[in-house]
Design a protein around this motif. Sequence first.
Motif, mmCIF file in Angstrom:
data_model
loop_
_atom_site.group_PDB
_atom_site.id
_atom_site.type_symbol
_atom_site.label_atom_id
_atom_site.label_comp_id
_atom_site.label_asym_id
_atom_site.label_seq_id
_atom_site.Cartn_x
_atom_site.Cartn_y
_atom_site.Cartn_z
ATOM 1 N N THR A 3 0.840 -1.193 0.000
ATOM 2 C CA THR A 3 0.000 0.000 0.000
ATOM 3 C C THR A 3 0.871 1.238 0.000
ATOM 4 O O THR A 3 2.025 1.201 0.420
ATOM 5 C CB THR A 3 -0.961 -0.004 1.205
ATOM 6 N N ARG A 8 -3.201 6.915 -0.152
ATOM 7 C CA ARG A 8 -4.371 6.614 0.678
ATOM 8 C C ARG A 8 -4.801 7.846 1.461
ATOM 9 O O ARG A 8 -5.986 8.089 1.653
ATOM 10 C CB ARG A 8 -4.067 5.446 1.610
ATOM 11 N N TYR A 78 -6.071 4.729 7.324
ATOM 12 C CA TYR A 78 -6.246 3.283 7.481
ATOM 13 C C TYR A 78 -7.129 2.912 8.672
ATOM 14 O O TYR A 78 -7.229 1.740 9.017
ATOM 15 C CB TYR A 78 -4.881 2.588 7.613
ATOM 16 N N ASP A 81 -9.955 0.515 7.629
ATOM 17 C CA ASP A 81 -9.386 -0.817 7.383
ATOM 18 C C ASP A 81 -9.144 -1.536 8.706
ATOM 19 O O ASP A 81 -9.475 -2.718 8.855
ATOM 20 C CB ASP A 81 -8.035 -0.733 6.660
ATOM 21 N N TYR A 102 0.738 -4.019 3.520
ATOM 22 C CA TYR A 102 -0.605 -3.515 3.796
ATOM 23 C C TYR A 102 -1.064 -3.804 5.223
ATOM 24 O O TYR A 102 -1.429 -2.885 5.960
ATOM 25 C CB TYR A 102 -1.594 -4.098 2.777
ATOM 26 N N VAL A 106 -1.810 -1.283 8.348
ATOM 27 C CA VAL A 106 -3.169 -1.227 8.903
ATOM 28 C C VAL A 106 -3.176 -1.575 10.385
ATOM 29 O O VAL A 106 -3.763 -0.864 11.202
ATOM 30 C CB VAL A 106 -4.118 -2.181 8.140
#
Length: 108
Positions: A3, A8, A78, A81, A102, A106
């Motif tokens: 990621t 993001r 995040y 998530d 990722y 997270v």
Amino acid sequence: MNTNGFARGIMAKNYSTENFLKHVAISVERQLKEWDETYEVMVMKGVQYEFVINHNDTFYSLQLTDQDIHHLQTKGPYSLDRVIWKELEEQGVAIRNDCGNYLNVVMG
């Protein structure tokens, strides 16, 4: 799965709550499919959003309001998530940190 935190962050600031949830759902599904192609992620909207994962006819789900999503979206890129993954883990999904950064980002 890997990621990009910068990208993001821009998404979290500029996407609508619905589009942000859809993006997060795609990220969750991509990660799950790295472990097993049979995972499916669905997002349905009624009074609340229902986030559903099907894995070989075993279903995992959580419900989120627009306010929940908006709050998490503004809290951090995040945060949504993290809530989803923690709930999935509580429901019995085995979380593995063996594919990219990722989940480390997270759950970090």
